[in-house]
Design a protein around this motif. Structure first.
Motif, mmCIF file in Angstrom:
data_model
loop_
_atom_site.group_PDB
_atom_site.id
_atom_site.type_symbol
_atom_site.label_atom_id
_atom_site.label_comp_id
_atom_site.label_asym_id
_atom_site.label_seq_id
_atom_site.Cartn_x
_atom_site.Cartn_y
_atom_site.Cartn_z
ATOM 1 N N PRO B 49 0.581 -1.191 0.044
ATOM 2 C CA PRO B 49 0.005 -0.122 -0.193
ATOM 3 C C PRO B 49 0.827 1.252 0.050
ATOM 4 N N GLY B 50 0.450 2.315 -0.810
ATOM 5 C CA GLY B 50 0.901 3.555 -0.888
ATOM 6 C C GLY B 50 2.149 3.497 -1.589
ATOM 7 N N ASP B 444 8.330 5.476 -3.032
ATOM 8 C CA ASP B 444 7.116 5.999 -2.603
ATOM 9 C C ASP B 444 7.490 7.420 -2.481
ATOM 10 N N GLY B 445 6.607 8.462 -3.445
ATOM 11 C CA GLY B 445 6.894 9.374 -3.368
ATOM 12 C C GLY B 445 8.652 9.990 -3.744
ATOM 13 N N GLY B 447 10.930 8.982 -1.906
ATOM 14 C CA GLY B 447 11.856 8.071 -1.452
ATOM 15 C C GLY B 447 11.836 6.688 -2.355
ATOM 16 N N ASP B 450 13.544 3.546 1.030
ATOM 17 C CA ASP B 450 13.494 3.904 2.545
ATOM 18 C C ASP B 450 12.102 3.276 2.848
ATOM 19 N N VAL B 451 11.168 2.977 2.104
ATOM 20 C CA VAL B 451 10.191 2.056 2.547
ATOM 21 C C VAL B 451 10.443 0.717 2.481
ATOM 22 N N ILE B 454 9.352 -3.480 6.664
ATOM 23 C CA ILE B 454 8.808 -3.345 7.733
ATOM 24 C C ILE B 454 7.548 -2.207 8.095
ATOM 25 N N VAL B 455 8.077 -1.042 7.187
ATOM 26 C CA VAL B 455 7.080 -0.081 7.014
ATOM 27 C C VAL B 455 5.679 -0.772 6.209
ATOM 28 N N ASP B 458 3.692 -2.477 8.497
ATOM 29 C CA ASP B 458 2.868 -1.708 9.748
ATOM 30 C C ASP B 458 1.868 -1.072 8.971
ATOM 31 N N ARG B 459 1.835 -0.631 7.622
ATOM 32 C CA ARG B 459 1.035 -0.223 6.752
ATOM 33 C C ARG B 459 -0.325 -1.080 6.607
ATOM 34 N N LEU B 462 -1.881 -1.313 9.967
ATOM 35 C CA LEU B 462 -2.563 -0.202 10.195
ATOM 36 C C LEU B 462 -3.907 -0.297 9.758
ATOM 37 N N SER B 463 -4.002 -0.958 8.204
ATOM 38 C CA SER B 463 -5.132 -0.841 7.578
ATOM 39 C C SER B 463 -6.140 -1.912 7.770
ATOM 40 N N VAL B 551 -3.135 -1.531 16.202
ATOM 41 C CA VAL B 551 -1.744 -1.407 16.538
ATOM 42 C C VAL B 551 -1.579 -0.217 17.657
#
Lengths: 559, 559
Positions: B49-50, B444-445, B447, B450-451, B454-455, B458-459, B462-463, B551
């Motif tokens: 995601p993202g 991502d954007g 970056g 850098d994602v 683990i990130v 987490d996403r 979170l979702s 979370v």
């Protein structure tokens, strides 16, 4: 459409399944009484993260609770019965269904600790439910004991097909009852509501029996273990797998809880022929030669943590797939599940297995829904005056309507309705009444309906960009910042590797607050402003530095 | 496989596209020099995601930066060139490609403000790049100017097909160069690496030219506006749409930025025949009769905010779809995009349009990839001693290997390799060397990389469940709680409707802290404990009350 509304009209109110595949629920209203046909659920998609299942919004039925007189179920698939445990407690009326459907419901009701009154319906034996005289007509489908409905009213007969196909050689010997449909057609059908799921498939649907010989061919040439994967509710398919296994001198292991439970129900009711001698308990997998076994398994959709996924990953307690084994997916790739299924299939290939599936092997699975020619046959048998397609997305419904036009039904005698429409039908034609509330209710954990569109929008936004919480601690009286702003992030960047970035973000917040309209004065009535300044500063910062838009959640604490 | 590793061996190191569809990047290493073939990206899925785009991890190339001597591109699709703007700056070598590929790259490089050195390659004219002697062989594909590669080395010739199919009547008059492949086969090919994308499709792939008459039939019977949707890079398809429109006396509007840009490049290079008189600018849509226009549009995948989605929703500045119009999807339903495409099609049906698409209309789209018989033809032409399938998920690669065995290649002369493998090939056979780092890098954007996993984990978490932040303010010296715990939630429950629940959650935290091992003492070295107690209390609370696992993000602030 004419604008009719009187006592001698039938209101057809779809609350689920019109405009979508799944979650079927139709309300028929006549003379102030409401009959509910089917009560299904649908499964979540990436748009509804965290949701367990989705059920129709029955606000309208709740409002009219005292007028609802019964729930009729056409067959036992989840998209026709799965919402009952959530919905029945709100409209606690009698449930009418055939034996196998009730058999499946028994387990479901026990799990949810409810005890609805049920009446077992016999095919072709009409019964009265308020003003509705209802006959269940046997139809073939990918579950046994499925039915269409003939609903007889003073203004005429409505035929509601449920899910069906025409299979002239069904494995269970119970074909679609052509005579009943033809007789209704001869007598005159006011309106046909018909299943649109497979309207885009040309030709006639293929018979279930075609799968058996293919299964047998495959099992015959298999040298190692055979795992045959199918849906636990497809009793005719399971029968064919068992028969093919026996013909090849193999014994059968039933794998998956619903597989065991459904076969048990089917055995008790005589829908499947299998003896204990044909079966091996899964615990005894190791005590038999692999080449003497066929495992019949659930998990065809690559569901995470399903037994089959565990087998593929080498994590199942009893069963392993090794080089030289064969895995047969005698099942559909349900739209939306393709990625999970392919991931599972890739894993099985890497295990060394030969994997057979419907995408590249003909007749290893057949659909339970009517194709174009079957749908025309249903129209030809019932010869309805009016026609309303159901069970489908808008494109299916529009397409099904085109078929009806081809069959000679005048355009004005057809209507494409969607969930929440109130279609009013009398002997002169269709009309449209006040729409009713409708929608999707999300079941998430123990909550039914407390997760709404806003929460899901937040979840989607969190999943795309992650979250930054900023905490400002201010002195109660002076409104001065008592400490540096604290930042907590999740799903934005890897925190350990981004200390510098996060420090810059804190500085950005501090600068924004210093430059704010009231400087450092965050007394009570300025909190919103402090919040706003911090949020805007962080949004700007992350957009500029990372090109990302995390959710920013501010908190001002007064000490 | 034998364990070979010497100067007279070729190392074949896939860094993308083996084990997956997309993100193709192959490194060939000989005599210490590395040639990179293709440099593609892949698009995110619900699992990522993202993320904007995904590119191969080129850590290995970075380590060997000085040894990389060139990047060769087979054709201009994003899964073969899309990662260049991110990867080229790290391995800034010369890029070799044909005219149209370079034409598409020009725009991409300008957008990313890079200026790589490029060399325009002519088909069938071999050139030297370090130890590699490379010839581009023309192949047909769903983009013009595509190529296979014959890479000549002291140990033999390697044929790398790129994406291809056999189309004997291509619209641009440039068929696959059968002679070159046959001649290589006659002389002796050491190894063939061939495209596995459509290995599961039986028969021969259908020719591009079959689509033209179908387009013309449809446009002829259309009464209103026609919108023909296809990929902006499919120049032959666009040519056929333009020709069909002209034959029906209609003018053409090019809709979508990449559609305009790519047609411009194709016109300049002579790959498409269209005159200004045939075209109408989109701004002048209103000045023409709808029945005199064909809009050629991007947006076939239902991309959110695409021009076509805006048209369907009635939000496009110039173009509307009305009842009686026809929308033709002359395009593929790319796996993973089905839901978005159907949503778009449903909307267009609701607008009143007739919608034509490949799922229920034959030959309105054809694939650019070789089907089973084409793949056999490639094997028959090149008669390679060794075979290695590429471009596919494991199930494609295993299946393609089976084809090679059917064609008489000995099993030991084939290998199924995946990203990160180091396949070592000499005249005696395949060997396996040390694997190299490989993986997916998320853009991502702003970056790149850098994602990480683990990130994203987490996403995803979170979702699914949303987030609860709990803030504990304690006195610095005494470690006493200075205030009640504060809770912030997002994506768990609707906060306004859940005040009571959240108050209960605060109480649960307070009780947990009071009962904690050290009572109210949260001095510095007890922070972790206070954190832990709060987190555990909240997890337990939400699990029990809602059956959910948000979370939980704790923060202890000292005042």
């Amino acid at each position: 459409m004419s604008d009719v509304d009187n006592a001698q009209s039938l209101h057809i109110i779809p609350l689920g399944g019109l405009g979508e595949i799944g979650m079927n629920l139709m309300a028929y209203e006549f003379d102030g009484k409401i009959l509910v046909v089917d009560c299904g659920l649908t499964f979540p998609t990436p748009d509804t993260p965290g949701v367990d299942v989705i059920i129709p919004d029955i606000d309208y039925l709740r409002q009219r609770r005292d007028d609802v007189i019964g729930i009729v179920l056409t067959h036992g698939h989840e998209d026709h019965i799965g919402a009952l445990p959530y919905i029945w407690p709100e409209i606690p009326v009698t449930i009418y269904a055939t034996a196998f459907t009730l058999g499946l419901l028994g387990r479901k009701f026990r799990e949810h600790r409810i005890e609805p009154p049920t009446i077992q319906v016999q095919h072709r034996q009409p019964f009265q439910c308020g003003p509705f005289n209802i006959a269940f007509i046997p139809v073939t489908h990918s579950i046994v004991d499925a039915s269409a409905l003939a609903i007889r009213l003073p203004i005429g007969v409505v035929v509601h097909t449920g899910d069906f196909k025409f299979d002239y050689t069904p494995v269970d010997g119970r074909p679609t009852d052509l005579y009943s449909f033809a007789k209704l057609g001869e007598e005159g059908v006011l309106c046909l509501l018909s299943d649109s799921t497979n309207v885009t498939r040309p030709g006639a649907s293929r018979p279930e029996r075609i799968v058996g010989p293919r299964l047998r061919e495959l099992i015959e040439r298999a040298e190692g273990l055979v795992v045959a994967v199918t849906f636990a509710s497809n009793i005719q398919r399971i029968q064919q797998i068992i028969d093919a296994a026996k013909a090849c001198g193999r014994k059968v292991i039933l794998n998956g809880r619903s597989m065991e439970a459904n076969v048990q129900v089917a055995r008790e009711l005589g829908f499947i022929q299998v003896s204990d001698a044909d079966l091996v308990p899964v615990k005894k997998f190791d005590q038999h030669q692999r080449s003497n076994l066929v495992v019949v398994s659930t998990g065809s959709q690559g569901e995470p943590n399903s037994s089959l996924v565990r087998i593929a990953q080498g994590e199942h307690r009893d069963i392993r797939v090794l080089a030289g084994d064969m895995v047969i997916f005698s099942s559909k790739f349900i739209p939306g599940n393709e990625r999970a299924i392919w991931t599972l299939i890739n894993q099985l290939f890497q295990d060394g297995a030969e994997v057979i599936h419907e995408k590249d092997y003909k007749d290893i699975h057949v659909s339970g829904h009517a194709s174009e020619e079957d749908l025309k046959l249903m129209l030809a048998l019932t010869r309805p005056r009016f026609f309303m397609p159901m069970h489908g997305e808008p494109h299916h419904l529009h397409r099904h309507r085109q078929l009806a036009l081809q069959m000679g039904i005048p355009a004005e005698n057809t209507t494409v309705a969607l969930n929440g429409d109130r279609v009013i039908l009398d002997q002169t034609g269709f009309g449209l009444g006040e729409p009713v509330p409708h929608g999707r209710v999300f079941v998430d954990g123990k909550g039914v309906g407390d997760v709404g569109d806003i929460v899901l929008r937040d979840r989607r936004h969190l999943s795309e960009y992650g979250l930054v919480t900023v905490i400002l601690v201010v002195e109660k009286d002076s409104g001065k910042l008592l400490d540096r702003p604290e930042l907590l992030t999740r799903g934005v960047v890897h925190e350990d590797e981004s200390q510098e970035l996060l420090e810059d973000a804190r500085i950005a917040v501090e600068q924004a607050l210093e430059l704010g309209p009231r400087g450092m004065d965050f007394s009570d009535d300025e909190q919103a402003t402090a919040n706003d300044l911090a949020v805007r500063a962080l949004r700007r910062f992350f957009k500029k530095r990372l090109g990302r838009r995390p959710v920013v959640l501010p908190l001002v604490m007064e000490m």
